[in-house]
Design an enzyme around this catalytic site. Structure first.
Site, short mmCIF file in Angstrom:
data_model
loop_
_atom_site.label_atom_id
_atom_site.label_comp_id
_atom_site.label_asym_id
_atom_site.label_seq_id
_atom_site.Cartn_x
_atom_site.Cartn_y
_atom_site.Cartn_z
N GLU A 73 -25.87 14.78 44.37
CA GLU A 73 -26.97 15.75 44.30
C GLU A 73 -27.00 16.72 45.49
O GLU A 73 -27.95 16.73 46.28
CB GLU A 73 -28.30 15.01 44.17
CG GLU A 73 -28.38 14.22 42.87
CD GLU A 73 -29.72 13.52 42.65
OE1 GLU A 73 -30.55 13.49 43.59
OE2 GLU A 73 -29.93 12.99 41.54
N GLU A 130 -26.10 10.36 36.28
CA GLU A 130 -27.38 9.67 36.34
C GLU A 130 -28.27 10.17 35.21
O GLU A 130 -28.33 11.38 34.94
CB GLU A 130 -28.12 9.93 37.66
CG GLU A 130 -27.46 9.34 38.90
CD GLU A 130 -28.29 9.58 40.16
OE1 GLU A 130 -29.50 9.93 40.02
OE2 GLU A 130 -27.75 9.42 41.26
#
Length: 410
Positions: free
Chosen positions: A187, A314
């Site tokens: 991320e 995810e």
């Protein structure tokens, strides 16, 4: 995991520019090619799960204080999970501290982090479960962070540390047959894509780091996440807010190219209302409006000729209310697209105490969460032994020929 709202300007159909003759890989026979993951040419679908903890101050996957490791591995195998995304932290890799407790797993006692991970990986191998290493944090004590990993750039101290950590992992685990991939940076929401600012551009950093990993572990797939809406990508082609790691709008105009072809996998993240209430979760057509948003965010990549495969790194949430509808809808989307450029995903997560999502197991680290398990057990899964009986040579076997698209590798 969130933020931003863009005005759509329209993305024209793009022909993937990385079409180059394939070459015999330098060991290993797993490829990311023509929108799929192939093992010796056979389709491989990932049914993966995140199991976090190695990136925290415990230094190993959580829950090992509650149940023996074989309990978890058998649970995953019984439910046809064939891969684990294993988060770690840059500073932990470089300092290799001693683990802090061991609970039901006395083999952890006195071990340093890398030794504990090696045992964990070897246990997964016994159950034919693959491992993707995930550089989840720059500093194990800091989350959330600024998503910049100390700063990108060929000579930047931050990128140098990230690269050094990957080189440590590659040297340590290159001969573990079931370690098949590296998720370069989790991320990178404070980073940009193809902005021209080397301090911000994660796409260029991913290429540099991926190529250095391949000097040591040329058989590993390189998973590259997206960025966020800001600074993001200069063409604001989406009107829907992205999640951290979910902005891959620039992946067609400015693709990831590695020296070894057929190694790139694009890996966005996406979540439901229990993580953050996006505007599109309030739509009166929810959850039927979601597939169009996923197409807009990253599904469009699968329509491009010879683009790399897209594997969600995810996704998840609590299986209640609106989020349960999100999980069910996305599970169906993944089933439909599993042979259309999206060969699998990694569910977040096994751990029950993940904020905003919970896990596949209840807080006793033993009881499965029924609704989630019903959703994820809809997902297809490939048994590595069935597509490649000699799977323990996955890291050393050779590909037999040439030809074909570069799949973003060249």
């Amino acid at each position: 995991m969130r933020r931003g709202a863009w005005v759509a300007i329209g993305l024209a159909a793009v022909i993937w520019p990385g079409m180059v003759p394939s070459v015999v890989a330098q060991g290993g026979c797993i490829e990311a090619k023509n929108g799929g993951i192939r093992v010796k040419g056979n389709t491989f679908i990932i049914k993966g799960v995140n199991w976090f903890g190695g990136e925290t101050d415990v230094f190993y996957p959580h829950g090992l204080w509650a149940q023996p490791i074989d309990f978890y591995m058998k649970f995953l195998q019984d439910n046809k999970f064939n891969a684990i995304r294993m988060p770690v932290a840059v500073d932990t890799v470089l300092s290799n501290p001693k683990v802090k407790s061991y609970g039901k797993n006395p083999w952890l006692q006195g071990r340093r982090a890398l030794d504990a991970w090696a045992y964990f990986i070897s246990k997964a191998a016994q159950y034919k479960i693959l491992i993707m290493l995930d550089m989840h944090r720059y500093n194990h004590k800091k989350w959330p962070d600024d998503g910049k990993y100390g700063g990108w750039g060929a000579n930047a101290p931050g990128e140098k540390r990230v690269t050094q950590a990957w080189e440590v992992l590659a040297r340590r685990f290159k001969n573990s047959w079931n370690v098949f991939a590296a998720d370069i940076a989790n991320e990178p929401h404070g980073s940009a894509w193809a902005s021209g600012n080397s301090k911000l551009d994660f796409d260029a950093a991913a290429e540099r780091i991926g190529n250095k990993i391949h000097r040591i572990a040329p058989h590993w797939l390189i998973f590259v996440e997206g960025v966020d809406d800001e600074p993001g990508y200069k063409y604001k082609d989406s009107k829907y807010a992205h999640w951290w790691g979910g902005n891959l709008i620039g992946a067609l105009r400015h693709p990831i190219k590695l020296n070894i072809p057929n190694r790139v996998v694009l890996s966005p993240h996406v979540y439901g209302p229990s993580s953050h209430e996006q505007d599109y979760f309030k739509n009166t057509n929810y959850p039927n409006n979601l597939p169009a948003i996923w197409d807009d965010h990253w599904g469009f990549i699968t329509d491009s000729n010879n683009a790399p495969p897209v594997v969600l790194g995810e996704w998840g949430g609590y299986y209640t209310g609106k989020t349960a509808k999100f999980i069910d809808k996305l599970a169906g989307y993944l089933v439909t697209h599993s042979k259309k450029g999206m060969p699998g995903s990694f569910f977040w997560c096994l751990n029950p105490k993940s904020g905003g999502t919970g896990g596949l197991l209840a807080t006793n680290w033993k009881t499965p969460v029924k609704g989630k398990m019903q959703a994820v057990n809809r997902l297809p899964s490939t048994d590595i032994a069935k597509v490649y009986p000699n799977y323990k040579s996955l890291h050393t076997c050779k590909l037999s020929g040439g030809g074909g698209g570069g799949g973003g590798g060249g």
